[in-house]
Design a protein around this motif. Structure first.
Motif: not given
Length: 518
Positions: A104, A106, A116, A119-121, A253
């Protein structure tokens, strides 16, 4: 004196010393042995039944001495898997979440090995209207230790609580699990993994869920809003405060500053969730109102100026701010801020106020809907710390009512009970206490009665030396975790559960189960 007396005294002293050492070794060995857990075991066999001075509870396969044997549950017991929403009702909001373990990076930050969702956090923001059926399909694509989703603050049916080994098995790579619940409580909430939670939440497996009285900005079929973005038409902003491995605090994030567009004069609801394991604070220059705490609206909130608001680990605070005629308003937390206003507007960074707002007397009183003065059951939850063994490991561990491990109390209730609980903390550290499946109302702190709006919480900071009197109605049958949301503290023993009469579970904990909720 005879010449052999000193030698005899020495031999006696050595024998006595040996016996004392042997006795100590037996005590220590017994404590170590009794702390060991089998390769698999049921949550029903953990803890010592505490019925809170109320009517005797029996049957249901609770596995607590006279209460029942987990290996031979009562035939009338209801499995937690049966505590679900209407299986025939179609979903109003359907979301699919794909959990992955991956590298990951950011925005503007360094990379780390994390997790994730899609595909995201943070993961996608989920929105629903009050009364809608929400359906979330969780697919584990590559999280090696398995994953679940817990709906933090939403009083979902027992089967949907997402606690590995208690309400479900962890979802292994390649497997799926579908969560279904009616969005009955309008408010600000969040979801996160409850499998190896101290690691998985920290490294990215979480997101926001907002339940509104009316749909606002989300696709009517999916309920999904891209992470870190508020819908253009929305009158609110969602703020997830989080510190990832090797990073400073982020907001959705993003390190530093995040903007939310709003016109001059607009009243904007800022929904703040603290997804870290430590308490924090928020404030804004020019005044604000605290319009909700942990998803529950405050009754007649007053204007707050020159003070900051504590946000418990796991807790949520909704602020209402007004965009000035010129410039913007900055909602500040340590290290990050949200700038609310026109795209080109600016605002100075407000210094941290020296004093906290006290929610014990904020707002005005309103009916609770039940009488907490005549509870059916009264429990003590006394937090301490002591040396001992936890699952065979020596250390200084957290204790509940002076006990640790499988000897902590397990709070037994019947559906419909009015429950009172006094939480005290003499452990030396603050603990954000979180009861799953219920909200509790604060009645008093350190013996001082609450005098403002009903202060309903699902996550409550209890500082060292403090005591809180809280109450709730046992209206959601299940097997519910009751633990510290400083997640490493839960791993270190600050975890017990609330158990309803007549409920059992088929799921197992332990090294051989693949389930490790904390």
């Amino acid at each position: 004196m005879r010449p052999d007396r000193p030698a005899r005294a020495g031999r006696i002293a050595r024998v006595v010393g040996g016996l004392v050492a042997l006795a100590l070794a037996v005590v220590v060995g017994t404590a170590w042995w009794s702390s060991l857990r089998p390769d698999t075991y049921s949550a029903l066999a953990m803890g010592v039944a505490d019925i809170g001075g109320g009517a005797v509870i029996g049957g249901g396969g609770h596995g607590h001495g006279a209460v029942g044997d987990p290996a031979s549950p009562d035939a009338s017991a209801v499995s937690v898997t049966e505590l679900t929403a209407d299986p025939m009702r179609p979903a109003d909001v359907h979301v699919e979440l794909r959990a992955r373990a991956e590298r990951v990076t950011l925005p503007g930050g360094d990379g780390f090995d994390g997790y994730t969702l899609n595909g995201s956090t943070p993961g996608p923001e989920i929105r629903a209207r009050q009364g809608q059926m929400v359906e979330v399909l969780l697919r584990n694509e590559s999280v090696p230790g398995g994953v679940t989703l817990h709906w933090h603050g939403i009083d979902v049916p027992g089967a949907m609580d997402g606690v590995a080994g208690v309400t479900q098995d962890a979802v292994a790579p390649g497997e799926v699990f579908t969560y279904r619940f009616v969005a009955e409580q309008a408010g600000t909430y969040w979801y996160h993994s409850h499998q190896v939670s101290h690691e998985q939440v920290h490294a990215g497996l979480f997101g926001a869920i907002v339940i509104e009285p009316a749909a606002d900005g989300a696709d009517a079929g999916t309920g999904e809003v891209p992470p870190g973005e508020a819908p253009a038409a929305a009158a609110d902003a969602v703020v997830l405060l989080h510190t990832y491995p090797g990073t400073s605090r982020t907001l959705n994030g993003v390190a530093g500053e995040v903007r939310h567009g709003a016109a001059p004069g607009a009243h904007v609801r800022v929904r703040i969730a603290n997804t870290d394991s430590t308490p924090t604070a928020v404030w804004a220059e020019g005044g604000f109102r605290v319009v909700a705490v942990d998803g529950t609206d405050v009754h007649e909130p007053g204007l707050v100026e020159g003070r900051k608001v504590r946000v418990t680990a796991g807790g949520r605070i909704d602020l209402e701010v007004v965009v000035p005629a010129t410039g913007a308003v900055r909602v500040q937390a340590p290290g990050v801020s949200l700038l609310v206003g026109p795209d080109d507007a600016t605002a100075p960074t407000p210094p941290s106020p020296p004093e906290f707002l006290d929610l014990l007397d904020y707002g005005t009183p309103a009916p609770l809907g039940f009488d907490p003065e005549r509870p059916d059951r009264s429990f003590a939850y006394d937090i301490g710390r002591a040396p001992g063994f936890l699952a065979g490991v020596p250390g200084i561990w957290w204790t509940i009512n002076g006990r640790m491990g499988d000897d902590v109390p397990m709070f037994m209730v019947r559906e419909g009970d009015v429950v009172a609980m006094r939480i005290t903390n003499g452990s030396g550290e603050v603990h954000p206490m979180h009861l799953h499946g219920h909200h509790v109302v604060v009645l008093a702190r350190n013996g001082v009665p609450a005098s403002g709006s009903p202060w309903w919480v699902d996550s409550l900071d209890v500082d060292n030396g403090e005591s809180y009197d809280v109450a709730f109605v046992a209206d959601n049958p299940g097997l519910w975790a009751d633990h510290c949301h400083t997640l490493p503290h839960a791993v270190e023993g600050l975890m017990t559960h609330l158990m309803y009469e007549g409920v059992t579970t088929p799921f197992l904990l332990g090294a051989g189960s693949g389930n490790e909720p904390e």
